[in-house]
Design a protein around this motif. Structure first.
Motif, PDB file in Angstrom:
ATOM      1  N   PHE A  20       0.791  -1.230   0.000  1.00 48.10           N
ATOM      2  CA  PHE A  20       0.000   0.000   0.000  1.00 48.10           C
ATOM      3  C   PHE A  20       0.822   1.279   0.000  1.00 48.10           C
ATOM      4  N   VAL A  21       2.066   1.253   0.459  1.00 47.82           N
ATOM      5  CA  VAL A  21       2.892   2.462   0.444  1.00 47.82           C
ATOM      6  C   VAL A  21       4.362   2.069   0.352  1.00 47.82           C
ATOM      7  N   ASN A  52       5.169   6.887  -2.008  1.00 49.94           N
ATOM      8  CA  ASN A  52       4.204   6.491  -3.035  1.00 49.94           C
ATOM      9  C   ASN A  52       3.047   5.729  -2.415  1.00 49.94           C
ATOM     10  N   GLN A  53       1.836   6.213  -2.673  1.00 52.42           N
ATOM     11  CA  GLN A  53       0.630   5.464  -2.313  1.00 52.42           C
ATOM     12  C   GLN A  53       0.356   4.541  -3.496  1.00 52.42           C
ATOM     13  N   HIS A  89       0.195   7.171   6.893  1.00 51.72           N
ATOM     14  CA  HIS A  89      -0.179   6.021   6.071  1.00 51.72           C
ATOM     15  C   HIS A  89      -0.062   4.701   6.824  1.00 51.72           C
ATOM     16  N   SER A 148       2.205  10.156  -5.601  1.00 51.92           N
ATOM     17  CA  SER A 148       3.551  10.307  -5.054  1.00 51.92           C
ATOM     18  C   SER A 148       3.685  11.666  -4.380  1.00 51.92           C
ATOM     19  N   ASP A 193      -3.385   4.148  -5.078  1.00 50.91           N
ATOM     20  CA  ASP A 193      -3.894   5.393  -5.644  1.00 50.91           C
ATOM     21  C   ASP A 193      -2.954   6.010  -6.682  1.00 50.91           C
TER      22      ASP A 193
END
Length: 76
Positions: free
Chosen positions: A32-33, A47-48, A70, A54, A51
């Motif tokens: 996820f991140v 970075n997600q 996050h 960045s 989705d």
């Protein structure tokens, strides 16, 4: 992961700035991140993954706070 642990991880990324290291976090086997450090920009990139968003952060405290936002809702 505590804010202190996150800052330590980010400091380690900066210390090994001549290498390309990316930390990727997952939950239930889903990434996820991720975070990496870019020496040429003197910045962290967070970075997600799902989705495709960045964020570039130029100081360790800001990067730690964003990463904490996050990580901790998932693990708390």
């Amino acid at each position: 992961m505590t804010l202190t642990q996150i800052k330590h991880m980010l400091e380690t990324l900066m210390y090994y700035q001549d290498c390309q290291i990316t930390h990727t976090f997952s939950h239930n086997q889903e990434q996820f991140v991720s975070v990496c450090y870019f020496k040429d920009m003197n910045a962290y990139q967070i970075n997600q993954i799902s989705d495709k968003i960045s964020e570039t952060l130029y100081d360790i405290d800001s990067a730690a706070l964003v990463l904490n936002k996050h990580l901790n809702p998932v693990f708390s």
